[in-house]
Write an enzyme that holds these catalytic residues in place. Structure first.
Site, mmCIF file in Angstrom:
data_model
loop_
_atom_site.group_PDB
_atom_site.id
_atom_site.type_symbol
_atom_site.label_atom_id
_atom_site.label_comp_id
_atom_site.label_asym_id
_atom_site.label_seq_id
_atom_site.Cartn_x
_atom_site.Cartn_y
_atom_site.Cartn_z
ATOM 1 N N MET A 89 -8.487 18.862 45.091
ATOM 2 C CA MET A 89 -7.938 20.427 45.090
ATOM 3 C C MET A 89 -8.246 20.876 46.403
ATOM 4 O O MET A 89 -8.513 22.315 46.364
ATOM 5 C CB MET A 89 -8.518 21.004 43.750
ATOM 6 C CG MET A 89 -7.962 20.172 42.311
ATOM 7 S SD MET A 89 -7.950 21.393 40.791
ATOM 8 C CE MET A 89 -9.589 21.812 40.600
ATOM 9 N N ALA A 97 -10.624 22.244 49.673
ATOM 10 C CA ALA A 97 -12.213 22.643 49.974
ATOM 11 C C ALA A 97 -13.023 21.306 50.112
ATOM 12 O O ALA A 97 -14.005 21.237 49.363
ATOM 13 C CB ALA A 97 -12.440 23.577 48.902
ATOM 14 N N LEU A 98 -12.379 20.599 51.072
ATOM 15 C CA LEU A 98 -13.010 19.293 51.208
ATOM 16 C C LEU A 98 -14.292 19.322 51.750
ATOM 17 O O LEU A 98 -14.696 19.913 52.484
ATOM 18 C CB LEU A 98 -11.945 18.246 52.191
ATOM 19 C CG LEU A 98 -10.667 18.200 51.635
ATOM 20 C CD1 LEU A 98 -9.981 17.410 52.742
ATOM 21 C CD2 LEU A 98 -10.539 17.698 50.264
ATOM 22 N N HIS A 99 -15.043 18.301 51.130
ATOM 23 C CA HIS A 99 -16.657 18.330 51.588
ATOM 24 C C HIS A 99 -16.793 16.717 51.888
ATOM 25 O O HIS A 99 -16.044 15.851 51.402
ATOM 26 C CB HIS A 99 -17.594 18.593 50.574
ATOM 27 C CG HIS A 99 -17.122 18.281 48.971
ATOM 28 N ND1 HIS A 99 -17.390 17.165 48.631
ATOM 29 C CD2 HIS A 99 -16.801 18.976 48.022
ATOM 30 C CE1 HIS A 99 -17.224 16.965 47.408
ATOM 31 N NE2 HIS A 99 -16.843 18.268 47.048
ATOM 32 N N GLY A 105 -18.418 14.571 49.980
ATOM 33 C CA GLY A 105 -18.014 13.684 48.796
ATOM 34 C C GLY A 105 -16.464 13.177 48.962
ATOM 35 O O GLY A 105 -16.015 11.841 48.918
ATOM 36 N N HIS A 106 -15.621 14.239 49.179
ATOM 37 C CA HIS A 106 -14.224 13.800 49.446
ATOM 38 C C HIS A 106 -13.948 12.612 50.522
ATOM 39 O O HIS A 106 -13.401 11.854 50.636
ATOM 40 C CB HIS A 106 -13.243 14.889 49.741
ATOM 41 C CG HIS A 106 -13.337 15.676 48.684
ATOM 42 N ND1 HIS A 106 -13.719 17.092 48.805
ATOM 43 C CD2 HIS A 106 -12.607 15.735 47.263
ATOM 44 C CE1 HIS A 106 -13.297 17.945 47.490
ATOM 45 N NE2 HIS A 106 -12.730 17.009 46.757
ATOM 46 N N GLU A 159 -17.451 9.697 40.919
ATOM 47 C CA GLU A 159 -18.241 9.652 39.381
ATOM 48 C C GLU A 159 -18.799 11.003 39.105
ATOM 49 O O GLU A 159 -19.559 11.268 38.212
ATOM 50 C CB GLU A 159 -19.237 8.707 39.720
ATOM 51 C CG GLU A 159 -18.851 7.277 39.672
ATOM 52 C CD GLU A 159 -20.037 6.065 39.579
ATOM 53 O OE1 GLU A 159 -20.881 6.496 39.943
ATOM 54 O OE2 GLU A 159 -19.515 5.151 39.189
ATOM 55 N N SER A 211 -19.796 19.616 45.659
ATOM 56 C CA SER A 211 -18.713 20.071 44.767
ATOM 57 C C SER A 211 -17.941 21.296 45.632
ATOM 58 O O SER A 211 -18.710 22.058 46.316
ATOM 59 C CB SER A 211 -19.178 20.479 43.520
ATOM 60 O OG SER A 211 -18.237 21.521 42.832
ATOM 61 N N SER A 212 -16.717 21.385 45.440
ATOM 62 C CA SER A 212 -16.120 22.228 46.152
ATOM 63 C C SER A 212 -16.597 23.696 45.642
ATOM 64 O O SER A 212 -16.532 24.855 46.336
ATOM 65 C CB SER A 212 -14.661 22.257 45.719
ATOM 66 O OG SER A 212 -13.994 21.272 46.358
HETATM 67 O O1 PAF Z 1 -11.353 16.218 40.391
HETATM 68 C C1 PAF Z 1 -10.222 17.085 40.896
HETATM 69 O O2 PAF Z 1 -10.674 17.404 41.997
HETATM 70 C C2 PAF Z 1 -9.019 17.244 40.117
HETATM 71 O O3 PAF Z 1 -9.466 17.325 38.776
HETATM 72 C C3 PAF Z 1 -8.014 16.107 40.354
HETATM 73 C C4 PAF Z 1 -8.406 14.768 39.960
HETATM 74 C C5 PAF Z 1 -7.600 16.289 42.019
HETATM 75 C C6 PAF Z 1 -6.880 16.562 39.612
HETATM 76 O O4 PAF Z 1 -6.253 17.869 39.898
#
Ligand code: PAF
Length: 288
Positions: free
Chosen positions: A30, A32-34, A36-37, A151, A188-189
């Site tokens: 969704m 707001a990448l950090h 973890g992403h 996770e 977390s974002s």
């Molecule tokens: O974990 C998230 O960021 C969201 O729930 C996801 C998996 C991208 C679905 O919108």
């Protein structure tokens, strides 16, 4: 870096890649990448030729309208961050609501063998219908070989595994370890929205999980839960929504370990949700 807003154009491009034997990894986000992403994207790049990253704040999974409105949207910064990893092996799909939902922003209703009723499902009505809807749609558009999920949202990960199993979706699901800041706070974002004093208080969440894990070595889940509830009474900036210890397969809360959990191959996790001001944070830890 290729960036698509339109699902038909993305699908056409991906099928031409697949015709040439290119393997496709997928990291749905969704935004707001950090870090973890980025770890998910890096794992995807290690195991696939191309990684598709979707950036879409999915309206149907928000039970709280204000949370949806305030959710951080930082597309330019997200793209810049992804470019630091790879220019030519990442494809971004950042659709509009209309591209995904047309004129009907509604979720389908799903059952996930009861996993949807526990924890987040109980506290965020409709949340997993929204997650199931968007993930199923994204899988149909992206047609990945493998999709990567953190996770931190462990219940979401188990539900997506169940979605794939029940709907026979041809994609392999990979769960990746939680990334933490140096003080232990799970990335977390939503962390970006914490006030400085709530950010300072928030590492107590993971510290409590670590001590709960230690205590579960000798104490019942009920006793450990009572201890956690007491701890949060001393935290004026944090409000505990739930803490529980659950079987990782069923996600049903347990009162105590099974007497032969090793032979029965039972695994347990502790799960927690806490409000830091009006920001809701979740975390979890493997117990055995
Ligand atoms: O974990 C998230 O960021 C969201 O729930 C996801 C998996 C991208 C679905 O919108």
């Amino acid at each position: 870096m290729k960036n698509f807003e339109n699902k038909a154009q993305l699908s056409t491009y991906i099928s031409s890649l697949k015709d040439n034997g290119t393997s496709i990894g997928f990291v749905p986000t969704m935004g707001a990448l950090h870090h973890g992403h980025l770890a998910l994207v890096n794992q995807g790049l290690g195991e696939n030729d191309i990684v598709v990253v979707s950036i879409f704040v999915n309206p149907t999974q928000f039970d709280n309208k204000e949370d949806l409105v305030k959710y951080p949207r930082t597309l330019d910064a997200d793209m810049a961050l992804l470019k630091t990893i790879s220019h030519d092996r990442i494809i971004v799909y950042a659709p509009t609501d209309k591209d995904i939902y047309g004129d009907n922003i509604q979720s389908q209703s799903f059952t996930f063998d009861g996993l949807e009723h526990e924890m987040e499902g109980a506290f965020r009505p409709g949340h997993f219908d929204g997650v199931g809807t968007i993930i199923k749609r994204l899988f149909e558009i992206v047609t990945p070989d493998t999709a990567y999920f953190g996770e931190k949202d462990f219940q979401q990960l188990q539900i997506i595994r169940k979605l794939v199993e029940l709907h026979h979706l041809p994609v392999k699901i990979v769960g990746c370890p939680i990334h933490r800041a140096d003080d232990g706070l799970a990335m977390s974002s939503r962390n970006a929205r914490l006030t400085p004093k709530h950010r300072e208080a928030a590492p107590v969440i993971y510290k409590t999980l670590q001590t709960a894990k230690e205590k579960f070595g000798t104490k019942s889940a009920t006793k450990v839960t009572e201890w956690v509830i007491e701890q949060f009474k001393n935290e004026p900036l944090l409000e505990l929504e739930y803490f529980l210890i659950a079987d990782v397969k069923t996600l049903k809360p347990v009162k105590r370990k099974s007497s032969d959990s090793y032979r029965e191959k039972k695994a347990y996790r502790a799960f927690i949700a806490v409000y830091a001001g009006d920001i809701r944070l979740i975390d979890n830890i493997a117990l055995n």
